[in-house]
Design an enzyme around this catalytic site. Structure first.
Site, PDB file in Angstrom:
ATOM      1  N   HIS A   1      26.298  20.919  44.211  1.00  0.00           N
ATOM      2  CA  HIS A   1      26.925  21.498  45.307  1.00  0.00           C
ATOM      3  C   HIS A   1      28.413  21.798  45.320  1.00  0.00           C
ATOM      4  CE1 HIS A   1      27.060  23.651  49.152  1.00  0.00           C
ATOM      5  NE2 HIS A   1      26.953  22.519  50.087  1.00  0.00           N
TER       6      HIS A   1
ATOM      7  N   GLN B   1      30.967  22.822  48.160  1.00  0.00           N
ATOM      8  CA  GLN B   1      31.170  21.740  49.037  1.00  0.00           C
ATOM      9  C   GLN B   1      32.423  20.760  48.574  1.00  0.00           C
ATOM     10  OE1 GLN B   1      29.704  21.243  52.231  1.00  0.00           O
ATOM     11  NE2 GLN B   1      31.373  19.826  52.388  1.00  0.00           N
TER      12      GLN B   1
ATOM     13  N   ARG C   1      21.679  30.239  46.959  1.00  0.00           N
ATOM     14  CA  ARG C   1      21.293  28.924  47.314  1.00  0.00           C
ATOM     15  C   ARG C   1      20.030  28.614  46.807  1.00  0.00           C
ATOM     16  NH1 ARG C   1      22.446  25.374  52.448  1.00  0.00           N
ATOM     17  NH2 ARG C   1      24.260  25.107  51.284  1.00  0.00           N
TER      18      ARG C   1
ATOM     19  N   ASP D   1      25.685  11.506  52.669  1.00  0.00           N
ATOM     20  CA  ASP D   1      24.838  12.803  52.985  1.00  0.00           C
ATOM     21  C   ASP D   1      23.546  12.445  53.428  1.00  0.00           C
ATOM     22  OD1 ASP D   1      23.907  15.586  52.920  1.00  0.00           O
ATOM     23  OD2 ASP D   1      23.579  15.449  50.868  1.00  0.00           O
TER      24      ASP D   1
ATOM     25  N   ARG E   1      35.393  24.767  54.039  1.00  0.00           N
ATOM     26  CA  ARG E   1      34.481  25.592  53.135  1.00  0.00           C
ATOM     27  C   ARG E   1      34.891  27.230  53.233  1.00  0.00           C
ATOM     28  NH1 ARG E   1      29.200  24.120  52.535  1.00  0.00           N
ATOM     29  NH2 ARG E   1      29.096  26.002  51.008  1.00  0.00           N
TER      30      ARG E   1
ATOM     31  N   CYS F   1      28.918  16.213  54.277  1.00  0.00           N
ATOM     32  CA  CYS F   1      29.180  17.872  54.059  1.00  0.00           C
ATOM     33  C   CYS F   1      28.443  18.419  55.515  1.00  0.00           C
ATOM     34  CB  CYS F   1      28.328  18.137  52.888  1.00  0.00           C
ATOM     35  SG  CYS F   1      26.721  17.502  53.034  1.00  0.00           S
TER      36      CYS F   1
HETATM   37  N1  NVA Z   1      21.576  17.210  50.042  1.00  0.00           N
HETATM   38  C1  NVA Z   1      21.690  18.180  51.060  1.00  0.00           C
HETATM   39  C2  NVA Z   1      22.826  18.972  51.387  1.00  0.00           C
HETATM   40  C3  NVA Z   1      22.883  20.053  52.402  1.00  0.00           C
HETATM   41  C4  NVA Z   1      24.099  20.710  52.493  1.00  0.00           C
HETATM   42  C5  NVA Z   1      20.438  19.269  50.738  1.00  0.00           C
HETATM   43  O1  NVA Z   1      20.501  19.573  49.565  1.00  0.00           O
HETATM   44  O2  NVA Z   1      19.728  19.283  51.538  1.00  0.00           O
HETATM   45  N1   CP Z   2      27.173  21.866  54.136  1.00  0.00           N
HETATM   46  C1   CP Z   2      26.368  22.667  53.840  1.00  0.00           C
HETATM   47  O1   CP Z   2      26.230  23.244  52.777  1.00  0.00           O
HETATM   48  O2   CP Z   2      25.986  23.050  55.239  1.00  0.00           O
HETATM   49  P1   CP Z   2      24.719  24.219  55.194  1.00  0.00           P
HETATM   50  O3   CP Z   2      23.478  23.747  54.776  1.00  0.00           O
HETATM   51  O4   CP Z   2      24.903  24.438  56.834  1.00  0.00           O
HETATM   52  O5   CP Z   2      25.334  25.626  54.472  1.00  0.00           O
END
Ligand code: NVA
Ligand code: CP
Length: 306
Positions: free
Chosen positions: A132, A135, A105, A220, A288, A260
């Site tokens: 992502h 997801q 990540r 989101d 997930r 998500c």
């Molecule tokens: N768009 C959000 C998704 C979090 C799971 C982010 O990148 O923070």
């Molecule tokens: N939806 C998602 O990726 O959640 P987290 O940021 O908690 O991993």
């Protein structure tokens, strides 16, 4: 190295492979619900590099590896040389000699592509600034479970043209559905993704127009991780893009709502939305686990005895 399969984007699989993964995720969920032990990845180890916070992604990969008979190691940049500037390609060479898979990540998507280019083992995108895809596997599994195949359906994305939105665009291409994105001017999804998707994806300004007759509505957060400095401006810019029960009433009668998570009630969704029967966010979050187990079973070679 060339023969190693990675999952950095929905485009790393064929449409058929994605459908297989979705069906396998549903099977793995049933196995787990029946209490069946299924450990094809015994003695396999997944490294998990998190440069951003996570609840669902960390837990689902870690629990998923354990359930498949393997182990997962959490690697924080604070405690590894990656965080002190060791080049990503060097880290990839070293880590992939010890691990059987790596989940990352990160911020820049190029971190993932650089790592993957130098890795002997599969690399999985656990979220980047661009995409992502894990997801989306879970979201698609959730749609298939509740409504069957998504081919030919209409999906509405409301709000920011962010990493999740880009992954929805890729899913629309690969699984053959129409995507309508409603976003404020200046917050459109990445132009490269839009251009490749062609007519399959439409960008509009009015959320009601996007949602009209839709079979799935998704949104989101307005401020993604790494954009915290823009939070105030974004709150103001997106104020007309909140998903409410009334907005869902404009969609098809059997519409599903997904997010998500984590969600900000009172911002991108109304306070009561997750209590609405059309919201399937808890199934989506659980999936997930199952979707990524299917992915790891597919990508990581199984152990053999001496
Ligand atoms: N768009 C959000 C998704 C979090 C799971 C982010 O990148 O923070
Ligand atoms: N939806 C998602 O990726 O959640 P987290 O940021 O908690 O991993």
């Amino acid at each position: 190295m060339m023969s190693v399969r990675h999952f950095l984007s929905f485009m790393d699989c064929t449409s058929d492979e994605l459908l297989q993964l979705i069906h396998r995720a549903i099977e793995l969920k049933e196995l787990r619900n029946r209490g069946v032990i299924h450990e094809p990845l015994k003695s396999r180890v997944l490294g998990m590099i998190f440069e951003k916070a996570s609840t669902r992604t960390r837990l689902s990969f870690e629990a998923g590896m354990i359930q498949l008979g393997g182990q997962a190691i959490f690697l924080s940049p604070r405690d590894t040389q990656l965080g002190r500037g060791e080049p990503v390609d060097d880290c990839a060479r070293v880590m992939s000699r010890m691990l059987d898979g790596v989940m990352i990540r990160t911020f820049a998507h190029s971190t993932l592509t650089t790592f993957a280019a130098n890795s002997k083992v599969p690399v999985i995108n656990g979220l980047s600034d661009d995409l992502h895809p894990c997801q989306l596997l879970a979201d698609m599994q959730t749609f298939f479970e509740h409504r069957g195949n998504i081919q030919g359906k209409v999906v509405a994305w409301i709000g920011d043209g962010n990493n999740m939105c880009n992954s929805y665009i890729e899913a629309a291409e690969q699984l053959d559905f129409t995507l309508r994105v409603a976003c404020p001017k200046g917050f459109e999804p990445n132009a490269t993704f839009l251009a490749r998707a062609g007519d399959r994806v439409q960008v509009v300004r009015d959320p009601r127009e996007a949602v009209a007759g839709a079979h799935l509505v998704s949104t989101d957060v307005w401020t993604s991780m790494g954009q915290e400095d823009e939070a105030k401006l974004r709150l103001e810019t997106f104020k007309d893009y909140q998903v409410t029960r009334e907005l869902l009433d404009q969609a098809a009668n059997d519409v599903l709502f997904m997010h998500c998570l984590p969600a900000h009630r009172g911002e991108e969704i109304s306070h009561d939305l997750l209590e609405d029967p059309r919201a399937v966010v808890w199934d989506e979050a659980e999936n997930r686990l199952h979707a990524q187990k299917a992915l790891m079973e597919f990508l990581i070679p199984h152990a053999t005895s001496a």
